[in-house]
Motif scaffolding. Structure first.
Motif, short mmCIF file in Angstrom:
data_model
loop_
_atom_site.label_atom_id
_atom_site.label_comp_id
_atom_site.label_asym_id
_atom_site.label_seq_id
_atom_site.Cartn_x
_atom_site.Cartn_y
_atom_site.Cartn_z
N LEU A 190 -7.26 -27.63 30.58
CA LEU A 190 -6.97 -26.94 31.85
C LEU A 190 -6.01 -28.08 32.61
O LEU A 190 -5.22 -27.42 33.55
N ALA A 191 -6.22 -29.25 32.70
CA ALA A 191 -5.16 -30.28 33.29
C ALA A 191 -3.96 -30.00 32.93
O ALA A 191 -2.98 -30.13 33.48
N ALA A 192 -3.64 -29.85 31.32
CA ALA A 192 -2.45 -29.97 30.83
C ALA A 192 -1.61 -28.60 31.28
O ALA A 192 -0.54 -28.67 31.56
N ALA A 193 -2.54 -27.41 31.42
CA ALA A 193 -1.78 -26.38 31.99
C ALA A 193 -0.97 -26.54 33.21
O ALA A 193 -0.07 -26.11 33.63
N ASN A 194 -1.80 -27.27 34.14
CA ASN A 194 -1.38 -27.40 35.56
C ASN A 194 -0.28 -28.47 35.21
O ASN A 194 0.52 -28.49 36.07
N ASP A 195 -0.44 -29.47 34.32
CA ASP A 195 0.57 -30.47 34.38
C ASP A 195 2.03 -29.85 34.11
O ASP A 195 3.18 -30.10 34.71
N SER A 196 2.02 -28.85 32.97
CA SER A 196 3.40 -28.12 32.80
C SER A 196 3.73 -27.21 34.05
O SER A 196 5.06 -26.98 34.40
N ASP B 66 -9.29 -15.39 13.65
CA ASP B 66 -10.21 -16.33 14.07
C ASP B 66 -9.99 -17.12 15.05
O ASP B 66 -10.80 -18.24 15.04
N GLU B 67 -8.72 -17.20 15.61
CA GLU B 67 -8.51 -18.13 16.62
C GLU B 67 -9.36 -17.57 17.99
O GLU B 67 -9.37 -16.55 18.40
N GLY B 68 -9.86 -18.58 18.45
CA GLY B 68 -10.57 -18.64 19.52
C GLY B 68 -10.28 -19.94 20.63
O GLY B 68 -9.63 -20.74 19.92
N ALA B 69 -11.07 -20.04 21.71
CA ALA B 69 -10.74 -21.22 22.39
C ALA B 69 -11.97 -22.16 21.82
O ALA B 69 -13.04 -21.77 21.46
N ASP B 70 -11.61 -23.61 21.89
CA ASP B 70 -12.47 -24.70 21.71
C ASP B 70 -13.47 -24.77 22.84
O ASP B 70 -12.93 -25.80 23.82
N PHE B 71 -14.36 -24.07 23.48
CA PHE B 71 -15.02 -24.19 24.43
C PHE B 71 -15.45 -25.59 25.13
O PHE B 71 -15.46 -26.23 26.11
N ALA B 72 -15.99 -26.37 23.86
CA ALA B 72 -16.31 -27.70 23.96
C ALA B 72 -15.26 -28.53 24.48
O ALA B 72 -15.31 -29.39 25.62
N ARG B 73 -13.97 -28.47 23.80
CA ARG B 73 -13.02 -29.26 24.35
C ARG B 73 -12.47 -28.67 25.88
O ARG B 73 -12.17 -29.68 26.52
N VAL B 74 -12.37 -27.38 26.05
CA VAL B 74 -11.78 -27.07 27.26
C VAL B 74 -12.85 -27.16 28.43
O VAL B 74 -12.36 -27.71 29.54
N PHE B 75 -13.97 -26.92 28.18
CA PHE B 75 -15.17 -26.95 29.26
C PHE B 75 -16.09 -27.96 29.32
O PHE B 75 -17.09 -27.93 29.94
N GLY B 76 -15.84 -29.02 28.53
CA GLY B 76 -16.81 -30.00 28.43
C GLY B 76 -18.11 -30.12 28.11
O GLY B 76 -19.11 -30.60 28.56
N GLY B 77 -18.50 -28.94 27.33
CA GLY B 77 -19.64 -28.56 27.18
C GLY B 77 -20.50 -28.06 28.28
O GLY B 77 -21.66 -27.91 28.31
N PHE B 78 -19.91 -27.60 29.11
CA PHE B 78 -20.75 -26.80 30.47
C PHE B 78 -20.60 -25.52 30.44
O PHE B 78 -21.29 -24.78 31.43
#
Lengths: 281, 281, 281, 281, 281, 281
Positions: free
Chosen positions: E269-275, F190-202
């Motif tokens: 999320l931060a990376a997209a905003n940085d770009s 099978d590409e999807g978002a890595d929710f844990a990485r993007v949203f911190g587990g929330f």
């Protein structure tokens, strides 16, 4: 450019990657606007939308262009007393036009044609929204607003045999030709409104014919149910598939010419935008 | 009824008691809508409003009717690049129409004629607002929307000598006749827009003449400054007071006939409202 | 700068080229806002607008400035029970102010003075709209909102002889002087509202006089018809042309000083904008 | 009636059944409107809301009336350049007033007093919304709009020692008295705006003092940061708890008198509504 | 960063200079949104707001963050038939969110957490407004919308003993713990709505429990008064301070983790905003 | 009642007289709301609308009910960075819902089911508009809002094999089954978002699975293009027609049960309206 290497001309039938690829070579899109509104005893409530979708699909197919999905609801307060009619406020329809066009422009669409199947009635919203968008928000998008009333202004009188107003010969023939089954051929009627009696000679009875020196008399749906109880404002007895074909094809032909002109246009409209871009960069 | 025993036909020149007295015998009112918008090198910015006020004042005087004060600002985004032009959003103008008509109806006015001097451009707002008001809020008020384009549809071609579009022969002649001094006779021009070149043959160059099977091409004010640098879209060289008089008087004559019809109307429109009133009581 | 080489101070009486030329040397414009609203048995419905147009025309003429055409409709709900009164919603009037000022700023006008003739009542809309425009959209346009209530705050008590509220001595004298014929001199009245009885001593009866420690009590037009059946809230018996002249001239004099100050202003307000421009460039 | 048999005067601290019971004997409610807005180096951002909540709580307690919870956000665009300031659009605040008052009226509240702690600045929204509500939607609810500027119009000059404008002696003293800790007594300042230099003598420097024959000059928050870098527009050196007490108690006393009058009012305002009810039933 | 060197976590209790200083090291702010809405015979009208303010104050105190003042009015039409309930239109609440967040972002706040105490009901407005703001206006501000329903999704079933819906065990326990006195412990009730009978088995009776394959059935406040005359939709007999403490602390703990993550976030999320920032500069 | 003697279940395919006749025996209507929005490399832009139209058509056919034409545009700002996506403002969609439902209610429709195919995202607008309509404007119309997320809450986990989010296994299977050709089976991913990485587990990665104690993190379409460049947020490798059939049929079955219940409902919701009608008559 006129060969569309895509599974469909309809945006809703394409993936975003297919649209993305297409945008590289063409930036024109057709937007069909209709209504869900009574069309007399023979016409279905969707007539106006079918007019719009038939036109854009055929023009787009021929020209290798894209179409947005149809807007089924229009500006129809004066028909609300007839069951099934749905009407948006003019401001609501303007907001839809604004949001849809702004979305499309953000992807790179640069020629947007709003095609109205709801003869006349949506034009206030479509034209006003397009003028505001082009002047204030999307200066480098070219807009046109198309309507059968204007695309067949001169051709229609040679095709129809009677006065054409709401639920009449030409619009029902067009849909009967293009979407068989949408006209109840056993419910055609020659009942229409007595325009002279109702409107005192100030409103023309034929949308494609000569009109008096007059004014626009506003009528409510309750009044319409009184002066035209079937909902038909002009005779539909002359509905024929072949008339519909001729009317439809003329409109499509002419719209294709508009598309060609907009794509190739390097005249004053484009020039002003070029100079705008230079100022901005 | 046609003799107005009041110091003026203008609402703003009357006291509330004078209006109250007048309402006992007549419930019709004329509302002039204009613009403040460039009209080429010879026409003043107020041309459209002068058209509207001249028409309503003369018709009201002859018919013993009242006029509301003029709305000087209209829907003119496509002229904003020319200094002095003022443009309201379509939604703003609709709100003004709604508020003014609602106020007037609360006093007992029952026939409201919106007279547009801003040929065409205000009609989206005026017509949409009137349709919504009549359908949803003021079912027992009769509305008409009048515009020189329609009141002189058939007469105009017999008066003018050239194409009539924006800032042209007829509208300037009308104001030159009715409000001498508002046309700079030494600044008349035959410069206009080259419609074929600019609009590809899809837009008519004469608002009172034949038009092609076409579409509405939306242009911005920046583009207009490019394709019509003087702001004039049609020649004004033929401006003459006498042409203006004939055009103006035809319009006023016809509007007076509309007034008579609306006052006396006991046809289907009135009948529907009578039945509505019976249901409500 | 104070000599206007133009046929008129009114924007509507000028061509766009004349405005364009004027803008090269002066960027100040006066906007008159009035109402169409009952003013008792003697005052016409246009009184507030006449106050505003008289002030701006005279100040503009003396100072070589321009005026926009008048806005005849204001924020007058509390007078709607009196026939002829027209009231805009506050939001509608704010939208008009926003659209008009945005248009004018786009042409290069840089000092805009909103002149309210509708004492007090329009100020909510005018002030709110101007603050929003200046903070968020037009940071480099200087705005002032002028009203006779403030321009003659100290002078008025020396001119008038009785309490001044709605439809009273000073405003009618001003219009009687400036637009003879707009006051029915045979309908002057000393009937007014009994403020103590109606408002319990919490509302002052004299807009230019001392007021109690109080609150703003909101009244409806129906209530006003009950407590002030003539529509006059203060005596108009003292109306005289000469009083009107003194009141009017004081206001115009003071407004001319405002104009001079705004044109020449190089104080903190201008400085902040200069630094803003530096940041933006 | 003046003894409130409830755990609190605050609506938010009561159950719906407690409110229901109270409504049987009293239908008056006080609504505090404030702001979150810079108040110079010594005043907290909540000063205006604290003014409003302190006034309504004390008046309600004494009079056995109810208070709605505070609206912490107001119409403060001209302070936005100072961190922490929050500003609503005028239209947003009007919508809040409309929705809150409509809700309360649906429960049977019949006297609504909007109490503004944000001196002056919220009055456009509060007054406009209340006038529209009372005229068009809630004719049988009595509205008053109260502000310390008016409730202490005559008393304030006897309490304060210096000019009072934004962030000054009186408002800080009031909050210092009523909510100790909300004024940083070690950050009082005599820095203020040089009104004569900034506003050319057309704007008064003392909200409770004499003012020039002038106009309302609109300033932006950026300009304010330039001409009043601390955010204080008038000296706060004289802040004292006792001054605050005297100012506050005068306002509360006067507001209690308003409450008594509104509860007992059987004058013309009530009479008009009685006749309205008779017409409706 | 977790030690706040300020007199308060509340924006309204700070001066603008204190906020300015804090912004240099932290740009996160918590916004509490509640309602003024019936909560059965035992809960006060402010319950939802107390939930929100309790959560944000405790999380902010622990994390050294700031809180904006509470919004006491929410989106509560379905409770309007119970005296004291105040409901904003969804559009009004969206406008408040937009104006408040835009103001805060202008000062440099970069992580905004909207904390809803009005379980579920405000989420339409909060989420919609935040999505629009982030997509179209404030791309570099990170937004989260928090609600006890989601922050305690898994924890709640281990704390409560009965179904939890409106006015029930958990929310009342939370406020009883955090704001003693806001729950009338002698008015607890086991009366609730019979969800199966009212909603035909299509709506779950426990906001934290399993729900049927169903739909959202819209009910009006009049209907609610019929099927749940006390206003309580689930039993509150189990209200206990200790349950409230456990529920509250779990929510605060989890919210603190969110705060930590948002502050430290350097993921996609931060990376997209940085770009985005790179493109803009 | 379950046998529809009409040529179609779709309003747009019927004449007004056919609708009028049907209304005599049934007053229920289904409204499909979708979107035009990217659905990864395999799903077409219309996926959400196809979900909605497939559901309503099949339920209506089985139950002899009517369907309104589809709304092809939804609330999709977070997908706008993917070409072809169209997004309405939430307020625009709310206005469409309001205008359409008001129109339908005027004809006598009394049970309106809004069926959302745009999982979750349209619910803010649909639910808010329906609550406002039912509380304030259409008290005697019963509203339900249906979404596959809720109609298959318990069933979905038994059908799908992987996490289901945007563009995933279940929604593509459903459309692949119901509208063959709308899923590019050669573009499943099978590409999807890595929710844990993007949203911190929330934020939960599976709309039908367990979710963490978390919050709603708002993401923009630009951010999504960064963390999910294909537009797919969950794997679509498991797409199968038979899975789609089972998912779809479960939803239709359950919706038919809702229809039966709404038609026959004589419980508390109907009772409240009965008493309302008694009060009004």
């Amino acid at each position: 450019m006129n060969t569309l290497n895509l599974p469909s001309v309809w945006l809703q039938d394409l993936t975003w990657e297919e649209v993305d690829g297409h945008l590289a070579s063409d930036q024109l899109i057709l937007l069909p606007f209709g209504s869900t509104e009574q069309h007399g005893p023979a016409g279905t409530l969707g007539i106006d939308t079918f007019v719009a979708t038939g036109i854009v699909e055929d023009a787009a197919t021929r020209m290798g262009a894209l179409c947005a999905p149809p807007m089924w609801f229009g500006d129809s307060p004066h028909h609300l007393a007839f069951p099934g009619t749905v009407s948006l406020k003019t401001e609501t329809l303007m907001a839809v036009v604004r949001d849809v066009c702004t979305s499309l422009a953000s992807h790179g669409f640069r020629q947007i044609i709003l095609v109205n199947g709801h003869k006349g009635s949506n034009l206030a919203a479509l034209g006003s929204a397009a003028r505001d968008l082009h002047e204030n928000h999307l200066p480098d998008v070219m807009f046109a607003v198309a309507d059968p009333l204007h695309l067949a202004r001169n051709a229609a009188p040679h095709i129809k045999e009677t006065n054409e107003h709401h639920g009449g010969e030409l619009e029902l023939s067009q849909v009967h030709f293009r979407y068989p089954g949408q006209v109840r051929m056993d419910r055609l009627t020659d009942e229409g409104a007595d325009f002279a009696r109702v409107f005192g000679g100030f409103v023309g009875a034929d949308l494609f014919g000569p009109a008096p020196d007059g004014v626009d008399v506003i009528w409510s749906s309750r009044e319409q149910r009184d002066f035209a109880p079937t909902g038909s404002l002009s005779s539909s007895l002359g509905v024929e598939s072949d008339k519909g074909r001729r009317f439809h094809e003329h409109i499509v032909d002419r719209l294709c010419e508009v598309i060609t002109w907009m794509r190739e246009n390097d005249g004053p409209l484009a020039a002003a935008n070029d100079s705008l871009k230079q100022q901005m960069s």
